[in-house]
Motif scaffolding. Sequence first.
Motif, PDB file in Angstrom:
ATOM      1  N   MET A  33      14.561 -54.325  12.971  1.00  0.00           N
ATOM      2  CA  MET A  33      13.238 -54.653  12.404  1.00  0.00           C
ATOM      3  C   MET A  33      13.083 -53.951  11.061  1.00  0.00           C
ATOM      4  SD  MET A  33       9.453 -54.074  14.053  1.00  0.00           S
ATOM      5  CE  MET A  33       9.754 -55.185  15.397  1.00  0.00           C
ATOM      6  N   THR A  34      12.710 -54.665  10.031  1.00  0.00           N
ATOM      7  CA  THR A  34      12.586 -54.106   8.691  1.00  0.00           C
ATOM      8  C   THR A  34      11.317 -53.285   8.580  1.00  0.00           C
ATOM      9  OG1 THR A  34      11.389 -56.015   7.845  1.00  0.00           O
ATOM     10  CG2 THR A  34      13.797 -56.107   7.775  1.00  0.00           C
TER      11      THR A  34
ATOM     12  N   LEU B 110       9.045 -53.707   6.447  1.00  0.00           N
ATOM     13  CA  LEU B 110       7.897 -54.578   6.211  1.00  0.00           C
ATOM     14  C   LEU B 110       7.264 -55.028   7.524  1.00  0.00           C
ATOM     15  CD1 LEU B 110       9.216 -56.780   3.273  1.00  0.00           C
ATOM     16  CD2 LEU B 110       7.591 -54.878   3.170  1.00  0.00           C
ATOM     17  N   ARG B 111       8.049 -55.091   8.591  1.00  0.00           N
ATOM     18  CA  ARG B 111       7.504 -55.474   9.883  1.00  0.00           C
ATOM     19  C   ARG B 111       6.987 -54.274  10.666  1.00  0.00           C
ATOM     20  NH1 ARG B 111      12.174 -59.738  12.017  1.00  0.00           N
ATOM     21  NH2 ARG B 111      11.865 -61.310  10.371  1.00  0.00           N
ATOM     22  N   ILE B 112       7.612 -53.108  10.458  1.00  0.00           N
ATOM     23  CA  ILE B 112       7.211 -51.914  11.193  1.00  0.00           C
ATOM     24  C   ILE B 112       5.846 -51.417  10.743  1.00  0.00           C
ATOM     25  CG2 ILE B 112       7.748 -49.484  11.580  1.00  0.00           C
ATOM     26  CD1 ILE B 112      10.683 -50.220  11.525  1.00  0.00           C
TER      27      ILE B 112
ATOM     28  N   PRO C 119       3.071 -52.832   9.386  1.00  0.00           N
ATOM     29  CA  PRO C 119       1.869 -53.488   9.925  1.00  0.00           C
ATOM     30  C   PRO C 119       1.622 -53.149  11.388  1.00  0.00           C
ATOM     31  CG  PRO C 119       3.117 -55.030   8.592  1.00  0.00           C
ATOM     32  CD  PRO C 119       3.969 -53.822   8.734  1.00  0.00           C
ATOM     33  N   ALA C 120       2.694 -53.034  12.177  1.00  0.00           N
ATOM     34  CA  ALA C 120       2.527 -52.673  13.584  1.00  0.00           C
ATOM     35  C   ALA C 120       2.009 -51.237  13.720  1.00  0.00           C
ATOM     36  CB  ALA C 120       3.854 -52.830  14.324  1.00  0.00           C
TER      37      ALA C 120
END
Length: 388
Positions: free
Chosen positions: A1-2, A4-6, A8-9
Amino acid sequence: MTALRIKPALLQLHSIVGLTAALILSLIGLTGAIMSFEDEIQAGLNAALAHVAPRAEAPLAPAALIARLQADPDIGKVSAITLSRDPAAAVRVRFARNTDGGRPSSLLVDPYDGRVLGEPRGEEFFATVRRLHRWLLLPGDGNGAGRQITGAAALGLVVLLITGVVLRWPRRATSAKAWLKPQFGLGGRGLHRSLHSVVGTWVLPVYLIMALTGLSYSYAWYKDGLTWLLAPAATPMPGKAARGRSEADTQAKPLALDLVWATLRDQVGDRFAVMQLTLPAGAGTMVRVRTWPSEGHDGRRDEFRIDGTTGRLTTAERYADGTFGERVLARILDIHRGSILGWPGQLLFMLAAALMPLFAVTGVLLYLSRRRLRRRAPQPTVQLVPGE
């Protein structure tokens, strides 16, 4: 998971935990700040009341002092006395709980004749603040839901600290300016974000220490884990099981506090500044004695347990004899409130605790502004291809 995805979570997790725990953490922070200099404040409030004129004769021994107090039918059952080697200091006497569960106020007593000087000021106020800080004044005190709620809030604070660092990790991570310089020239959302992130970085080490030490007062498994980590060789105090059987199976016996005092003088002599004797509850016979080398009641104390009927020393735990890990465990409260660093540490931790509502307010404002920005964002238009 990049990344950029981590992020926001993590932002979602940070927001949910922050909004859930904001009020509780603010309350814990403010009450902790109030208690930071409790001993100094109470000493100032009771400076005149707690002072007696030194006399040529020796002060009453604890047995004689307690006997004089218990001769008064209006005074409840003595549960503990705290005395000082200072010949001008009054003795502080605490009492057992009433049948309705309430505890009478402590009394300050003249150590030379047992005369009651009055009730110490500020005691009930700080007792209420402490119950609010630790248990939110919920029923059951340490055995109720309040202890679990404050523990969960401390765990939430650890999550907030970790996710907060990751979320604000600057591109120039080695730049102290990027980490520590607030941008007061901004306004609105920019100012809120700067205050929330930069001031949060300032106090992060203090909050992490507060949370990790505070958890030991909420969860037995956490305290056991700390003990295993710092003092793996620690075992239950000798005589603990025997003491439990004695207190459970034995009928109430009169205490020979003169024998207890003689044992204490043999063990401690005059090598203490403050001494506290806690009498057994119910049919127990074990007297717990704590001695401090200075007036401040910190973790640098020696503790003794003495059979109140025979004067026999059962256990002796001396701070100087402990390992490094055992000393850390003994001073966990001093670490929690910063007093292990002296008054500058207390002041630093007090200011950090008092700042807790700042993060609740700025965090809520940032969340609301994000919601507004999302609502205002233009919706993507859908263009149909001819023939669809």
